[in-house]
Design a protein around this motif. Structure first.
Motif, PDB file in Angstrom:
ATOM      1  N   GLY A 212     -12.004   4.317  10.089  1.00 13.45           N
ATOM      2  CA  GLY A 212     -10.946   5.394  10.155  1.00 13.45           C
ATOM      3  C   GLY A 212      -9.621   4.660  10.252  1.00 13.45           C
ATOM      4  N   VAL A 213      -9.500   3.919  11.355  1.00 16.31           N
ATOM      5  CA  VAL A 213      -8.205   3.244  11.715  1.00 16.31           C
ATOM      6  C   VAL A 213      -7.664   2.169  10.875  1.00 16.31           C
ATOM      7  N   VAL A 214      -8.827   1.456  10.332  1.00 12.95           N
ATOM      8  CA  VAL A 214      -8.484   0.235   9.163  1.00 12.95           C
ATOM      9  C   VAL A 214      -8.312   1.035   7.841  1.00 12.95           C
ATOM     10  N   GLY A 215      -8.945   2.080   7.610  1.00  8.93           N
ATOM     11  CA  GLY A 215      -8.940   2.907   6.439  1.00  8.93           C
ATOM     12  C   GLY A 215      -7.443   3.539   6.302  1.00  8.93           C
ATOM     13  N   MET A 216      -6.940   3.954   7.686  1.00  6.07           N
ATOM     14  CA  MET A 216      -5.669   4.345   7.735  1.00  6.07           C
ATOM     15  C   MET A 216      -4.615   3.539   7.376  1.00  6.07           C
ATOM     16  N   LEU A 217      -4.807   2.286   8.061  1.00  8.19           N
ATOM     17  CA  LEU A 217      -4.013   1.125   7.854  1.00  8.19           C
ATOM     18  C   LEU A 217      -3.791   0.813   6.596  1.00  8.19           C
ATOM     19  N   GLU A 218      -5.026   0.711   5.922  1.00  8.88           N
ATOM     20  CA  GLU A 218      -4.953   0.363   4.292  1.00  8.88           C
ATOM     21  C   GLU A 218      -4.204   1.340   3.543  1.00  8.88           C
ATOM     22  N   VAL A 219      -4.372   2.539   3.751  1.00 15.28           N
ATOM     23  CA  VAL A 219      -3.419   3.658   3.019  1.00 15.28           C
ATOM     24  C   VAL A 219      -2.079   3.498   3.750  1.00 15.28           C
ATOM     25  N   ILE A 220      -1.786   3.092   4.637  1.00 14.43           N
ATOM     26  CA  ILE A 220      -0.172   2.894   4.944  1.00 14.43           C
ATOM     27  C   ILE A 220       0.246   1.639   4.469  1.00 14.43           C
ATOM     28  N   VAL A 221      -0.579   0.695   4.459  1.00 17.16           N
ATOM     29  CA  VAL A 221      -0.200  -0.494   3.644  1.00 17.16           C
ATOM     30  C   VAL A 221       0.043  -0.147   2.204  1.00 17.16           C
ATOM     31  N   SER A 222      -1.061   0.477   1.489  1.00 14.77           N
ATOM     32  CA  SER A 222      -0.862   0.862  -0.018  1.00 14.77           C
ATOM     33  C   SER A 222       0.525   1.682  -0.277  1.00 14.77           C
ATOM     34  N   ASP A 223       0.690   2.933   0.843  1.00 14.46           N
ATOM     35  CA  ASP A 223       1.655   3.480   0.690  1.00 14.46           C
ATOM     36  C   ASP A 223       3.159   2.615   0.733  1.00 14.46           C
ATOM     37  N   PHE A 224       3.069   1.831   1.543  1.00 18.68           N
ATOM     38  CA  PHE A 224       4.356   0.994   1.835  1.00 18.68           C
ATOM     39  C   PHE A 224       4.602   0.112   0.783  1.00 18.68           C
ATOM     40  N   SER A 225       3.513  -0.789  -0.002  1.00 20.99           N
ATOM     41  CA  SER A 225       3.506  -1.651  -0.944  1.00 20.99           C
ATOM     42  C   SER A 225       4.119  -0.670  -2.470  1.00 20.99           C
ATOM     43  N   ARG A 226       3.582   0.595  -2.496  1.00 21.09           N
ATOM     44  CA  ARG A 226       4.166   1.518  -3.574  1.00 21.09           C
ATOM     45  C   ARG A 226       5.560   1.706  -3.335  1.00 21.09           C
ATOM     46  N   LEU A 227       5.922   2.280  -2.090  1.00 20.75           N
ATOM     47  CA  LEU A 227       7.451   2.547  -1.809  1.00 20.75           C
ATOM     48  C   LEU A 227       8.249   1.433  -1.859  1.00 20.75           C
ATOM     49  N   LYS A 228       7.851   0.354  -1.510  1.00 23.78           N
ATOM     50  CA  LYS A 228       8.583  -0.955  -1.871  1.00 23.78           C
ATOM     51  C   LYS A 228       8.844  -1.336  -3.317  1.00 23.78           C
ATOM     52  N   ALA A 229       7.630  -1.150  -4.031  1.00 25.73           N
ATOM     53  CA  ALA A 229       7.966  -1.521  -5.594  1.00 25.73           C
ATOM     54  C   ALA A 229       8.771  -0.590  -5.980  1.00 25.73           C
TER      55      ALA A 229
END
Length: 132
Positions: free
Chosen positions: A8-25
């Protein structure tokens, strides 16, 4: 139970990284678009400014030319008006001598008859001289 929490924490971190990557792009794409829009605007503004400057220079030249021609025309008008005034003054001087008849009809006929008599007399004198 720990695995699900960890996922759940890793999944949440993966979602945060994914959101950050999308926001950065999205941000980078948006910035690139803004830079392209700014560059296009600056190019258009620079061209517009140059055209307006050239138009201003042209209008100033046309204005100066028009003012010069107006000045020259005004001088010419003054000179022509002076010539006209002189011509009118001379005409007024000549008018009484040329247009007004100072002699009545009878006087003119009498003078013409005198001239004819004088010419006949001169003819007779010359005719006598040529016969002698």
């Amino acid at each position: 139970g720990m695995q699900s929490n960890k996922g759940g924490v890793v999944g949440m971190l993966e979602v945060i990284v994914s959101d950050f990557s999308r926001l950065k792009a999205e941000t980078e794409a948006s910035e690139k678009a803004a830079v392209a829009e700014y560059d296009a605007f600056m190019e258009e503004s620079s061209t517009s400014k140059r055209q307006k400057h050239e138009e201003e220079v042209k209008l100033r030249l046309e204005k100066d030319q028009a003012e010069f021609e107006k000045s020259r025309t005004a001088k010419s008008l003054r000179a022509t008006e002076e010539e006209l005034a002189k011509a009118n003054k001379y005409f007024e001087y000549l008018k009484p001598n040329c247009l007004e008849v100072h002699v009545n009809w009878e006087e003119r006929v009498a003078k013409r008859n005198e001239e004819i008599e004088a010419l006949k007399e001169a003819w007779n004198i010359m005719d006598r001289k040529s016969k002698e």
